[in-house]
Each structure stands twice: as C-alpha cells, then as structure tokens.
Enzyme design. Structure first.
Site, PDB file in Angstrom:
ATOM      1  N   SER A  90       0.826  -1.207   0.000  1.00  0.00           N
ATOM      2  CA  SER A  90       0.000   0.000   0.000  1.00  0.00           C
ATOM      3  C   SER A  90       0.861   1.259   0.000  1.00  0.00           C
ATOM      4  CB  SER A  90      -0.926  -0.005   1.216  1.00  0.00           C
ATOM      5  OG  SER A  90      -1.803  -1.100   1.172  1.00  0.00           O
ATOM      6  N   ASP A 141       2.794  -6.260  -8.055  1.00  0.00           N
ATOM      7  CA  ASP A 141       2.038  -5.006  -8.056  1.00  0.00           C
ATOM      8  C   ASP A 141       2.940  -3.799  -8.279  1.00  0.00           C
ATOM      9  OD1 ASP A 141      -0.195  -6.507  -7.574  1.00  0.00           O
ATOM     10  OD2 ASP A 141      -0.960  -5.211  -5.989  1.00  0.00           O
ATOM     11  N   ASN A 195      -3.352  -7.421 -11.680  1.00  0.00           N
ATOM     12  CA  ASN A 195      -4.458  -7.466 -10.720  1.00  0.00           C
ATOM     13  C   ASN A 195      -4.198  -6.504  -9.574  1.00  0.00           C
ATOM     14  OD1 ASN A 195      -6.926  -8.305  -9.732  1.00  0.00           O
ATOM     15  ND2 ASN A 195      -6.164 -10.206  -8.843  1.00  0.00           N
ATOM     16  N   SER A 204     -14.958   0.494  -1.588  1.00  0.00           N
ATOM     17  CA  SER A 204     -13.507   0.389  -1.515  1.00  0.00           C
ATOM     18  C   SER A 204     -12.923   1.751  -1.172  1.00  0.00           C
ATOM     19  CB  SER A 204     -12.922  -0.100  -2.847  1.00  0.00           C
ATOM     20  OG  SER A 204     -11.517  -0.041  -2.822  1.00  0.00           O
ATOM     21  N   SER A 205     -12.021   1.778  -0.194  1.00  0.00           N
ATOM     22  CA  SER A 205     -11.353   3.033   0.150  1.00  0.00           C
ATOM     23  C   SER A 205     -10.410   3.484  -0.959  1.00  0.00           C
ATOM     24  CB  SER A 205     -10.562   2.857   1.454  1.00  0.00           C
ATOM     25  OG  SER A 205      -9.501   1.936   1.281  1.00  0.00           O
ATOM     26  N   ASP A 212      -7.513  -6.424   5.544  1.00  0.00           N
ATOM     27  CA  ASP A 212      -6.637  -7.448   4.960  1.00  0.00           C
ATOM     28  C   ASP A 212      -6.126  -8.404   6.024  1.00  0.00           C
ATOM     29  OD1 ASP A 212      -6.940  -6.571   2.388  1.00  0.00           O
ATOM     30  OD2 ASP A 212      -5.111  -5.375   2.350  1.00  0.00           O
ATOM     31  N   LYS A 238     -12.187  -7.944  -3.445  1.00  0.00           N
ATOM     32  CA  LYS A 238     -10.723  -7.960  -3.489  1.00  0.00           C
ATOM     33  C   LYS A 238     -10.258  -8.842  -4.653  1.00  0.00           C
ATOM     34  CE  LYS A 238      -9.820  -5.394   0.191  1.00  0.00           C
ATOM     35  NZ  LYS A 238      -8.955  -4.190   0.157  1.00  0.00           N
ATOM     36  N   GLU A 239      -9.028  -9.351  -4.547  1.00  0.00           N
ATOM     37  CA  GLU A 239      -8.481 -10.170  -5.622  1.00  0.00           C
ATOM     38  C   GLU A 239      -9.377 -11.355  -5.972  1.00  0.00           C
ATOM     39  OE1 GLU A 239      -4.939  -7.902  -4.131  1.00  0.00           O
ATOM     40  OE2 GLU A 239      -6.871  -8.590  -3.390  1.00  0.00           O
ATOM     41  N   ARG A 290     -13.190 -12.999  -1.092  1.00  0.00           N
ATOM     42  CA  ARG A 290     -12.434 -13.633  -0.009  1.00  0.00           C
ATOM     43  C   ARG A 290     -13.314 -14.283   1.049  1.00  0.00           C
ATOM     44  NH1 ARG A 290      -7.578  -9.081   0.600  1.00  0.00           N
ATOM     45  NH2 ARG A 290      -6.218  -9.994  -1.008  1.00  0.00           N
ATOM     46  N   HIS A 336      -2.871 -13.614  -3.321  1.00  0.00           N
ATOM     47  CA  HIS A 336      -1.682 -13.732  -2.481  1.00  0.00           C
ATOM     48  C   HIS A 336      -2.017 -13.963  -1.015  1.00  0.00           C
ATOM     49  CE1 HIS A 336      -1.847  -9.196  -1.464  1.00  0.00           C
ATOM     50  NE2 HIS A 336      -2.900  -9.468  -2.202  1.00  0.00           N
ATOM     51  N   ARG A 337      -3.037 -13.296  -0.508  1.00  0.00           N
ATOM     52  CA  ARG A 337      -3.345 -13.422   0.914  1.00  0.00           C
ATOM     53  C   ARG A 337      -3.995 -14.771   1.228  1.00  0.00           C
ATOM     54  NH1 ARG A 337      -1.107  -9.342   2.803  1.00  0.00           N
ATOM     55  NH2 ARG A 337      -1.228  -7.270   1.855  1.00  0.00           N
ATOM     56  N   LYS A 349       2.520 -11.197  -5.662  1.00  0.00           N
ATOM     57  CA  LYS A 349       1.838  -9.905  -5.690  1.00  0.00           C
ATOM     58  C   LYS A 349       2.366  -8.960  -4.620  1.00  0.00           C
ATOM     59  CE  LYS A 349      -2.854  -7.972  -5.530  1.00  0.00           C
ATOM     60  NZ  LYS A 349      -2.814  -7.262  -6.822  1.00  0.00           N
TER      61      LYS A 349
END
Length: 681
Positions: A26, A52, A94, A178-179, A329, A356-357, A360, A403-404, A438
């Site tokens: 971020s 990213d 992404n 989304s922020s 996250d 998200k990706e 989730r 990734h997460r 990512k």
C-alpha cells in the site's frame, strides 16, 4: 519465488528466529505514484519488489518518469504534474493499488492536458468494480469510456489539451465499497487545484479508514496537506502540488506481518520468540492493529520502533468476536487463527473482502471447510467453528490467484499443534503458491527459514543410481518442481576429494580425509544462484563436475570414516518443506525412511554415450569406449564396497531412464509421488 503448480507442506511444529518483512504494498505504490507526479527526484528506500509494484513501475516508465535503481534505493524523477507522454496502453495486472489511482490521475491529466490512455488488467481485475470512481470523475468533465462491462475495467481515458474541470461543487464518492476510490481522488485532484480548493464528500460509511490515513500521511510527505472533517469531507487546498521530499523509506508490510504474528502465537513456545523486523508500534499502517486482535486471542507480544516479538501465550487460543473494519486485509489471518481456538469465532465488518483479488469471504469459507471446520458466511461476516481433533483433514487448499489466501493457507500446516491432536499432524497442499508474488515473493522461503518440523515429518524422495546415470540432473529437476531442498550427496564426496587434493592429502588416507570432510566448508546456492557451489569461499561449480574430481569422489566415498563424517551433514539437509536427495546410498543408508525411493538403471553403454556428449559439448576430447570401461570399473567398485554399496533399496522403484528425456523422467517420479499423497485429485 516458487514457479510450481502446488507446494506440499509437512506438519509444522515450531517457529523461532528473525523475519525481515518486505516493504508495504500500500505504501510502495502510493509512494511511486506520488514520486512520479512530483517535481524533483525522490530517493525511495526499501521499496517492495513484487508483481504489483512492477506494474506500477512499468506504467510510470511508459509515462516518461525517470527510474534509476541503485541497490535498495530507487531514484524517481517525477513529471512535475505535466504529461510527457500523451498516448499509452497500460497493463496493470491485478493491482488495485495501481489501477484505481492511475485511472483517476490519467483521467484528470487527459482532461486538462490532452491525452488518450487505456488501462487493462488480468481477467479478475476486469471483475473488480471501478464504477463508483468513474461516476465521481465524469461530472468533472473527465471523458472515460468503458471498454468492457460498464463499471469495470478496461477503461479508456481521453481528452483535449486546455480543458478545465468542474470542481466548484464538492465531488461525491461512495465510501462503502472500496477506500481505494477515495485514495485515487485524493492523489489525482491536487493536479487540478490551481484555481480553487477542491472538496470531496463521502457518501455512506467509509470503510478501511486506516488506508485513507496512509494516503493522507504520504500526501503530507509530498507537500499536500489535505484538510478533513471527520471521515466525510476532505478538502485539497488551492495550489496544491506534489513536491519531492528528497528521500522516503517504505516501512515493512503490516498485513504480511500478520502471518508471522499468527505463527508465533501458535508455535513460538519453549524457546526464542519470533522476531519480526520492518514494522512496529510506530507504523502508519492500520493493519498494525492486528496485534491487538492477536493479543486478545492469547498471543504474547512485545514491540518497539520497527520490530515486533511474538511468543505463544494462552493455549488453545481464545475465540474472538471482532469488527474488523479497521484491519480488512489482516483480518483474513484471524480466520486461520480461529482454527486453533477452543470455541467459535466471528469476524464482521469485512464486506470489502467480496471485491478484493477474489471473493475472499466465499473463498475462505470454502477452504476452511476442506480442513474440517464448520463455517457460516454472510454479506459482511464469517463465523468459524474449529474442527474437533479427529475431524482435521489433509487438504489441498486453493488460492484463487490471491496472495493473501496463499499466505493464510500456510498457517494450517501447524495443525499438529491444534487442541487434542498431540502432534499428529497432517500434510497440507497449497495450490498455485506463486501468487504470493503480488506482495511477498519470498514468503514461503521466509517461512521455511523460521519454521521447523519433526525430522520424521519432513518428506524425502531419494534418487540413487550408478555413476553418470543422470541422478543429479533428475533430482535437481524434481526438487525444483516440488519447491523442496536438494541434497547432491555426490557433491559432498567430490568436495571432500577436492579439499584433500588442495591440501596435498592422499585420497586413500582415511583418517586425514575424514578430518577434512568433518570440517567441510561447502555452500550450495539457492534462488538466482541455484546450481552453484562454493568450497572454502571459492566457487567450484564446474570443477566438481570434472572427470578427475569424480574419480577422487569414488575413492574417498569408499572410506568408512569419510562416510561417517559426512553422514550428519547429509541428515541436516532434511528441512521443510521436503528434500530430494541423490546419491548411491540415499535410500539404503542415509534416509531409509524416505517416502519414495527411486533407483536409476540406465545401462553402462547408455551412460557412456551421455557422458561422451556432455564432454564433447564442453570441448573436452573423450573416447566412448574408455568412458564405458571406466564406468563399469566404478560400478563394480561402488557395488562391492564393504560400506554402503550402491544397490537399490528393497522398496525402491526402478526407473530405466536409458531412453527417457529428463522431462519424462521427472514426470514419472512426480506421478509416483502423487500416488503417495493423501490429497484428493
């Protein structure tokens, strides 16, 4: 970083040591874009190297920014708010942290300075909504075309030079999806503030407020002091412009820290803590508040500027009921920690997981159920009942190109520590592990450096065979395909023989060679240096493969004291996630409990022909008949030596690779390995 279809993890039982985190995604992409827009040159220290950031760097380069890497420092010469390139097609993978702010920035620049830009990404990016950001920009005079489904990428941003934006009235944007939409406007609109201050007003409840705090803090570092009233109104002062701060450091990623905090809470017991460096209690990232949640579940945590230390505390972990709006996250990690609690947990305030990706919430629910947990999911919550001890299952966990999800999945490998299991751990498979690139390309290598398992739980594949049978090449390829450690036992004996030669020791002097073998300073390369070997600090990769060195190895390997001296070193290679070991006695003597034993049976003639081709390709003259005679002599010596003769283990699978390519041999070994795995196809 692994480039493999799946990664098998043994039951992990301990963690301790030190972890250095990569830079925050971020922060990294925000800093890169602000440096790219700013006047002057910015030295960016400790930038995250990931998928990213690579797409952001490629985009900045395409737009004319100057990028000069120098070790761990990147010098970015910005555009000073003026377009250098007026037409470009940018692929952003992404990366939401690249797509959203670049869309806003280029829409504003194209509308005022003229330009034509297209932004696209992977298929999943084209499923992630951007309509609320587009709806905020179009009333200003930004011309934005949907090139696919309305409200989603890909987009075309275009305009004529000399245009003006309608910024008299407050700009409205939704905050409950989304922020990143608000972040995008905050970063882009200083470019249009020459004539007046610009107000942005948020409709609805703003989610992920900590990420907006990161944006505001970084804008201030670049000279833009945004005024805010609560979380509903933000004002960019008239005449705002990004100016280089000279140098800026990217702190470690707090979201990535969560996986190691969780691992420490589960498995850092009875010894040194797990120390995490790169982020601490002074972090500007909202996900640092994950520490509070981990402590509520029982983790013992100490922290300071730039560091965190974690020990296991309460056990089992305490169940948790928490609104996770502030840590969207990192909250995913709590879902995995819930598996080790002694009651049900509920995480709410996670509606943003859906966009998200991957979705989730749905993904996490599906994978937790595979492990044996009971899960309830809703629009903005997930509730988890951990599996009772007998209900845990060996599972192949999907990662959804997220990734997460992959990093969270690794925490299930500690299942042998779950309440009531008493060390009866199950293997775990992580599908598509390379998606960690990512944000944390070296995540699994970093985990393996601090995680341990009982030796008997670490799987071993042995590949034995006579000289020149191709066992070394095959073992290296199998290890690479599995993402495992590699033991080239022949290299140990070759190095011992070479060390004896360097020191003037007769290769048949058993005691003297054994002393050298016991003090062998040998290092094998990994990562980009895989396949390279150093002895006493000197690279010996090519020297070890010489025929003369092989002959030395054959002589010293027949000495019992030398074999004994090297035995402990060979056993030390048995480390997570697994080991592929090649040699002549790996399956019979060194790893008799190996899960899979392979013995190569290529004929002496075939091996002589292979060796002849190898030597000729290197410009070394050779006679095929003498090569065959030498191989047959070495075969006889190795097969008839008193200690550890070169013979197949009784449970070894024989592989005649005389007419097989390396690829075919690898596929056969992997097929045999799949037959021994507990995961469903």
């Amino acid at each position: 970083m692994f480039r493999i279809p799946h990664l098998d993890l043994p039951p992990l039982s301990t963690v301790s040591g030190r972890v250095r985190l990569p830079g925050s995604k971020s922060i990294s992409n925000r800093v890169l874009l602000l440096a790219g827009l700013a006047a002057g040159t910015t030295e960016v220290h400790d930038l995250l190297a990931s998928d990213d950031t690579q797409v952001m760097l490629a985009a900045l380069a395409a737009l004319g920014c100057g990028l000069q890497p120098d070790g761990r420092v990147l010098r970015v010469t910005g555009l000073g708010g003026r377009l250098q390139v007026h037409r470009a097609s940018l692929f952003l993978g992404n990366a939401g942290t690249a797509m959203r702010p670049l869309a806003a920035t280029l829409a504003v620049l194209a509308a005022t300075q003229g330009g034509d830009f297209t932004l696209s990404g992977v298929p999943r990016m084209h499923e992630r909504p951007i309509g609320d950001l587009v709806d905020a920009l179009r009333p200003l005079g930004c011309r934005i075309d949907d090139l696919g489904r309305p409200g989603y990428p890909p987009l075309r941003l275009h305009g004529q030079a000399g245009g003006r934006l309608a910024t008299e009235a407050p700009i409205r944007v939704r905050g409950d999806v989304s922020s990143q939409f608000l972040t995008a406007l905050l970063m882009a609109l200083p470019l249009a503030s020459a004539e007046r201050a610009i107000a942005i007003e948020v409709d609805g409840e703003l989610i992920s407020k900590p990420y907006i705090e990161i944006t505001l803090a970084l804008l201030a570092r670049f000279g833009v002091e945004v005024q805010r009233t609560g979380w509903q109104r933000f004002v960019i002062p008239q005449g705002s412009a990004c100016r280089s701060p000279g140098a800026i450091h990217v702190e470690g990623d707090a979201s990535s820290a969560s996986y190691f905090i969780a691992a420490g809470a589960i498995a850092a017991q009875g010894g040194a803590p797990l120390r995490i460096e790169g982020v601490g209690h002074d972090s500007i990232q909202g996900d640092i508040r994950f520490v509070e949640a981990a402590q509520a579940m029982g983790a013992q945590v100490r922290s300071g500027p730039g560091w965190i230390e974690v020990h296991r505390g309460r056990w089992p972990l305490a169940p948790i009921a928490r609104d996770c709006t502030a840590i969207p996250d990192a909250a995913m990690t709590l879902a995995m920690m819930a598996l080790y609690a002694d009651g049900p947990s509920r995480l709410s305030g996670i509606a943003s997981w859906r966009v998200k990706e991957t979705d989730r919430i749905a993904a996490m629910a599906a994978e937790l159920r595979k492990l044996g947990a009971k899960v309830e999911e809703g629009p903005d919550f997930i509730a988890i009942v951990p599996p009772p001890a007998p209900a845990w299952r060996a599972a192949a966990l999907a990662t959804y190109d997220d990734h997460r999800m992959a990093m969270c999945a690794s925490l299930a490998a500690f299942n042998g520590l779950a309440p009531g299991r008493e060390g009866r751990g199950l293997a775990l498979r992580v599908l598509d592990p390379q998606c960690v690139g990512k944000t944390f390309p070296d995540y699994f290598e970093t985990l393996f450096a601090v995680a341990g398992a009982a030796p008997q739980d670490v799987p071993v594949i042995t590949i034995d065979g006579p000289t020149a049978s191709g066992k070394g090449t095959l073992a290296a390829a199998v290890a690479a395909a599995l993402g495992w450690q590699l033991l080239d036992s022949g290299a140990l004996y070759r190095a011992a023989g070479l060390a004896a030669q360097w020191d003037g020791v007769w290769p048949d002097d058993e005691a003297a060679v054994a002393r050298l073998a016991g003090l062998l300073e040998l290092r094998f390369g990994d990562g980009e240096q895989a396949g390279r070997t150093w002895l006493r600090g000197r690279e010996v990769t090519d020297v070890l493969r010489l025929e003369s060195t092989g002959q030395l190895a054959s002589r010293v390997s027949a000495l019992p004291a030398v074999r004994q001296a090297l035995h402990g070193l060979q056993l030390a290679f048995r480390r997570v996630p697994g080991l592929v070991a090649d040699g002549r006695d790996m399956g019979t003597v060194v790893f008799p409990d190996a899960a899979l034993k392979v013995f190569l049976t290529a004929s002496p003639q075939q091996r002589a022909e292979r060796r002849h081709k190898q030597l000729i390709s290197k410009g070394i003259s050779a006679n095929i008949d003498s090569l065959r005679a030498d191989l047959e002599a070495r075969d006889a010596r190795d097969a008839n030596r008193a200690v550890a003769p070169c013979r197949p283990a009784v449970d070894a699978l024989l592989l005649d690779n005389s007419d097989l390519s390396i690829e075919q041999s690898v596929q056969q070994v992997l097929a045999w390995w799949e037959q021994r795995r507990p995961f469903e196809a």
